[in-house]
Design an enzyme around this catalytic site. Structure first.
Site, mmCIF file in Angstrom:
data_model
loop_
_atom_site.group_PDB
_atom_site.id
_atom_site.type_symbol
_atom_site.label_atom_id
_atom_site.label_comp_id
_atom_site.label_asym_id
_atom_site.label_seq_id
_atom_site.Cartn_x
_atom_site.Cartn_y
_atom_site.Cartn_z
ATOM 1 N N CYS A 25 0.837 -1.214 0.000
ATOM 2 C CA CYS A 25 0.000 0.000 0.000
ATOM 3 C C CYS A 25 0.872 1.264 0.000
ATOM 4 C CB CYS A 25 -0.892 -0.048 1.235
ATOM 5 S SG CYS A 25 -1.911 1.400 1.519
ATOM 6 N N HIS A 26 0.263 2.374 -0.419
ATOM 7 C CA HIS A 26 0.977 3.656 -0.416
ATOM 8 C C HIS A 26 1.474 4.040 0.973
ATOM 9 C CE1 HIS A 26 -0.198 4.563 -4.519
ATOM 10 N NE2 HIS A 26 -1.343 4.027 -4.203
ATOM 11 N N THR A 27 0.715 3.660 1.978
ATOM 12 C CA THR A 27 1.094 4.049 3.337
ATOM 13 C C THR A 27 2.421 3.397 3.734
ATOM 14 O OG1 THR A 27 -1.251 4.138 3.801
ATOM 15 C CG2 THR A 27 0.209 4.251 5.688
ATOM 16 N N HIS A 75 0.544 -3.708 6.394
ATOM 17 C CA HIS A 75 -0.644 -3.605 7.258
ATOM 18 C C HIS A 75 -1.876 -4.178 6.586
ATOM 19 C CE1 HIS A 75 -0.629 -0.126 4.626
ATOM 20 N NE2 HIS A 75 -1.932 -0.103 4.750
ATOM 21 N N GLU A 76 -1.695 -4.866 5.450
ATOM 22 C CA GLU A 76 -2.867 -5.397 4.737
ATOM 23 C C GLU A 76 -2.773 -6.917 4.696
ATOM 24 O OE1 GLU A 76 -3.317 -3.490 0.931
ATOM 25 O OE2 GLU A 76 -3.495 -1.506 1.838
ATOM 26 N N CYS A 128 -12.329 -2.477 20.026
ATOM 27 C CA CYS A 128 -12.259 -3.138 21.343
ATOM 28 C C CYS A 128 -13.638 -3.522 21.865
ATOM 29 C CB CYS A 128 -11.545 -2.254 22.366
ATOM 30 S SG CYS A 128 -12.545 -0.874 22.999
ATOM 31 N N CYS A 152 -14.748 0.761 24.499
ATOM 32 C CA CYS A 152 -14.511 2.193 24.708
ATOM 33 C C CYS A 152 -15.741 3.001 24.272
ATOM 34 C CB CYS A 152 -13.263 2.640 23.941
ATOM 35 S SG CYS A 152 -13.478 2.754 22.155
ATOM 36 N N CYS A 188 -16.360 2.793 20.560
ATOM 37 C CA CYS A 188 -16.839 1.485 20.084
ATOM 38 C C CYS A 188 -18.310 1.287 20.446
ATOM 39 C CB CYS A 188 -16.005 0.353 20.668
ATOM 40 S SG CYS A 188 -14.456 0.092 19.781
ATOM 41 N N CYS A 229 -11.865 3.550 17.412
ATOM 42 C CA CYS A 229 -11.623 2.925 18.718
ATOM 43 C C CYS A 229 -10.481 3.635 19.448
ATOM 44 C CB CYS A 229 -11.272 1.451 18.517
ATOM 45 S SG CYS A 229 -10.826 0.594 20.022
ATOM 46 N N ARG A 236 -4.681 3.477 20.673
ATOM 47 C CA ARG A 236 -4.151 4.462 19.724
ATOM 48 C C ARG A 236 -2.742 4.939 20.042
ATOM 49 N NH1 ARG A 236 -8.158 6.354 16.368
ATOM 50 N NH2 ARG A 236 -7.229 8.289 15.677
ATOM 51 N N CYS A 268 -7.626 -2.676 4.148
ATOM 52 C CA CYS A 268 -7.325 -1.243 4.034
ATOM 53 C C CYS A 268 -8.216 -0.565 3.001
ATOM 54 C CB CYS A 268 -5.833 -1.059 3.732
ATOM 55 S SG CYS A 268 -5.297 0.659 3.689
ATOM 56 N N ARG A 289 -3.190 -3.462 -6.976
ATOM 57 C CA ARG A 289 -2.511 -4.023 -5.815
ATOM 58 C C ARG A 289 -1.547 -5.138 -6.219
ATOM 59 N NH1 ARG A 289 -3.231 -0.512 -3.155
ATOM 60 N NH2 ARG A 289 -3.933 -0.287 -1.016
HETATM 61 N N1 LIG Z 1 -9.327 7.156 5.057
HETATM 62 C C1 LIG Z 1 -8.653 6.027 5.191
HETATM 63 O O1 LIG Z 1 -8.788 5.298 6.163
HETATM 64 C C2 LIG Z 1 -7.725 5.614 4.092
HETATM 65 C C3 LIG Z 1 -7.354 4.264 3.918
HETATM 66 C C4 LIG Z 1 -6.530 3.937 2.829
HETATM 67 C C5 LIG Z 1 -6.097 4.930 1.981
HETATM 68 N N2 LIG Z 1 -6.481 6.229 2.187
HETATM 69 C C6 LIG Z 1 -6.079 7.316 1.300
HETATM 70 O O2 LIG Z 1 -6.948 7.320 0.183
HETATM 71 C C7 LIG Z 1 -6.276 7.900 -0.933
HETATM 72 C C8 LIG Z 1 -6.389 6.975 -2.128
HETATM 73 O O3 LIG Z 1 -5.735 5.759 -1.854
HETATM 74 P P1 LIG Z 1 -5.501 4.701 -3.037
HETATM 75 O O4 LIG Z 1 -4.810 3.537 -2.440
HETATM 76 O O5 LIG Z 1 -6.766 4.483 -3.759
HETATM 77 O O6 LIG Z 1 -4.476 5.552 -3.914
HETATM 78 P P2 LIG Z 1 -4.075 5.484 -5.466
HETATM 79 O O7 LIG Z 1 -2.891 6.350 -5.607
HETATM 80 O O8 LIG Z 1 -4.003 4.072 -5.916
HETATM 81 O O9 LIG Z 1 -5.310 6.154 -6.207
HETATM 82 C C9 LIG Z 1 -5.449 7.525 -6.336
HETATM 83 C C10 LIG Z 1 -6.058 7.785 -7.690
HETATM 84 O O10 LIG Z 1 -6.323 9.179 -7.813
HETATM 85 C C11 LIG Z 1 -6.121 9.535 -9.148
HETATM 86 N N3 LIG Z 1 -5.975 10.984 -9.258
HETATM 87 C C12 LIG Z 1 -4.882 11.739 -9.025
HETATM 88 N N4 LIG Z 1 -5.151 13.035 -9.271
HETATM 89 C C13 LIG Z 1 -6.443 13.090 -9.660
HETATM 90 C C14 LIG Z 1 -7.291 14.143 -10.060
HETATM 91 N N5 LIG Z 1 -6.860 15.413 -10.120
HETATM 92 N N6 LIG Z 1 -8.574 13.849 -10.382
HETATM 93 C C15 LIG Z 1 -9.025 12.570 -10.336
HETATM 94 N N7 LIG Z 1 -8.246 11.532 -9.968
HETATM 95 C C16 LIG Z 1 -6.973 11.794 -9.649
HETATM 96 C C17 LIG Z 1 -4.889 8.754 -9.559
HETATM 97 O O11 LIG Z 1 -4.803 8.624 -10.972
HETATM 98 C C18 LIG Z 1 -5.149 7.418 -8.864
HETATM 99 O O12 LIG Z 1 -5.808 6.493 -9.701
HETATM 100 C C19 LIG Z 1 -4.843 8.161 -0.471
HETATM 101 O O13 LIG Z 1 -4.759 9.502 -0.033
HETATM 102 C C20 LIG Z 1 -4.706 7.226 0.719
HETATM 103 O O14 LIG Z 1 -3.735 7.690 1.636
HETATM 104 C C21 LIG Z 1 -7.289 6.572 3.205
HETATM 105 ZN ZN LIG Z 2 -3.140 0.370 3.167
HETATM 106 ZN ZN LIG Z 3 -12.802 0.711 21.273
#
Ligand SMILES: NC(=O)c1ccc[n+]([C@@H]2O[C@H](COP(=O)([O-])OP(=O)(O)OC[C@H]3O[C@@H](n4cnc5c(N)ncnc54)[C@H](O)[C@@H]3O)[C@@H](O)[C@H]2O)c1
Ligand SMILES: [Zn+2]
Ligand SMILES: [Zn+2]
Length: 367
Positions: free
Chosen positions: A40-42, A62-63, A92, A95, A98, A106, A110, A169, A362
């Site tokens: 993942c990106h993270t 983490h996945e 949990c 809390c 939860c 949760c 943290r 994720c 992925r």
């Molecule tokens: N909220 C959460 O719990 C949580 C969980 C996982 C990931 N995320 C976040 O969600 C986001 C997306 O994650 P991902 O794994 O799908 O990432 P990813 O990079 O695979 O997908 C992002 C997409 O956005 C597109 N994009 C970029 N600029 C754009 C624009 N101007 N207009 C339209 N599309 C555009 C890209 O082409 C790409 O396909 C990231 O910021 C990630 O950190 C959040």
């Molecule tokens: Zn992830």
């Molecule tokens: Zn909890």
């Protein structure tokens, strides 16, 4: 016990796959034999050193999906042989968060999790006596992990591991953004910005909720085709002009529900602007860089648009991830297009390269 794991030694350097020591699970903890883990990106964000709260050395990942091998004392909800998905967002069940249906945030572990510790403030992974921290409470770029019971979702053993791990994720985040956070109503119009794992999950979630029209905007034509496969009805090129086109195609009003899944604050703004006056709800799932701010004209809010953030799609992991996995097993979600590469743990750095090149959605490490 000894196991192989991908260790981030220093920021900006490739991960080093090596043998490390894993200690027994303590009270409330579970030993899991991992079988699959998404890249993942993270993970890359932390490996690069760009994340100001990152730490090293640590085992990233983490996945994860795998099978419970052993449980520590006081573990009541899991037993050896259970199939599990790892949860960076635990549940949990005790809390105040939860116990409240409005949130999945949760509070139980943290602070220690943010420091790379298990809930008791220590880690189970080490090398020659040196502590190696637990990434997001998971550390799943490894053959095994020890995790708190409250951070593992017990899922159907029928789900293949390479698909089960996707629920750890981005997929659950996107599905949950539509199903929980926005609670999309049947017959509505939705617009999803971004067609990565999160955005594609949101498209699928809107479809499962019975949305009539689902716009999806992305910069990549290949990803837009994947969005079509998940139920998007109208594909748009992202960037300048995307909002205008959504307004045009909705009689000037905008979409009932919009979703941002890029992490780009300019796109978050577009998602707010593309939401319908009077009741449009914009759900922000992307994670912006630290210090970045969202620039929105307040009049858009006075005239009825709302903005919600969504962490892990509002999914209470132990309760809801198993339900989402069951819906996938029932044929409601097609996950085959999401697994683009299957790699070994030794090839983890190639997984990062494929992600940087936007090659597929992925890469899944088979463990
Ligand atoms: N909220 C959460 O719990 C949580 C969980 C996982 C990931 N995320 C976040 O969600 C986001 C997306 O994650 P991902 O794994 O799908 O990432 P990813 O990079 O695979 O997908 C992002 C997409 O956005 C597109 N994009 C970029 N600029 C754009 C624009 N101007 N207009 C339209 N599309 C555009 C890209 O082409 C790409 O396909 C990231 O910021 C990630 O950190 C959040
Ligand atoms: Zn992830
Ligand atoms: Zn909890």
């Amino acid at each position: 016990m000894k196991m192989r794991a991908a260790v981030l030694e220093r920021f900006g350097e490739p991960l080093a796959v090596q043998e490390v020591e894993l200690a027994e699970p303590r009270a409330g903890e579970v030993l899991v034999r991992l079988h699959a883990c998404g890249v993942c990106h993270t993970d890359l964000y932390t490996a690069s050193g760009a994340d100001p709260s990152g730490y090293a050395p640590t085992v990233l990942g983490h996945e994860g999906a795998g099978v419970v091998e052993a449980v520590g004392p006081e573990v009541g909800s899991l037993a050896p042989g259970d199939h599990v998905v790892t949860l960076f967002s635990p549940q949990c069940r005790e809390c105040i968060h939860c116990l409240d249906e409005r949130t999945n945030l949760c509070l139980a572990i943290r602070e220690e999790q943010n420091k790379g510790h298990l809930p008791d403030g220590t880690t189970r992974i080490s090398r020659d006596g040196e502590e190696i921290r637990s990434f997001m409470g998971c550390s799943t770029f490894a053959e095994y992990t020890v995790m708190p019971e409250i951070a593992l979702a017990k899922v159907s053993p029928e789900a293949p591991f390479e698909h089960a791990c996707l629920f750890a994720c981005g997929l659950s985040t996107g599905l949950g953004a539509a199903i929980n956070t926005a609670a999309v109503q049947p017959g509505s119009t939705c617009a999803v910005f971004g067609a990565g794992m999160v955005g594609l999950g949101a498209v699928a979630g809107c479809r499962l909720q019975g949305a009539e029209r689902i716009f999806c905007a992305d910069l990549s034509p290949q990803r837009l085709e994947l969005a079509r496969g998940q139920g998007a009805t109208d594909l748009l090129e992202g960037g300048e002009g995307a909002v205008e086109r959504i307004l045009e195609m909705t009689g000037g009003f905008g979409a009932d529900y919009t979703f941002e899944a890029t992490g780009n604050v300019a796109v978050m703004r577009q998602a707010v602007e593309a939401a319908r006056m009077a009741w449009g709800l914009c759900t922000v799932a992307g994670v912006a860089g630290r210090g970045e701010t969202l620039d929105v004209v307040p009049r858009l809010l006075i005239t009825g648009r709302r903005i919600a953030g969504s962490s892990f799609g509002g999914v209470k992991g132990r309760d809801q991830v198993p339900v989402l996995v069951d819906r996938y097993l029932a044929g409601e979600i097609d996950l085959d297009p999401f697994v683009s590469h299957r790699i070994s743990l030794e090839e983890v750095n190639r997984g990062f390269e494929l992600m940087e090149a936007q090659d597929g959605i992925r890469s899944v490490i088979e463990l």
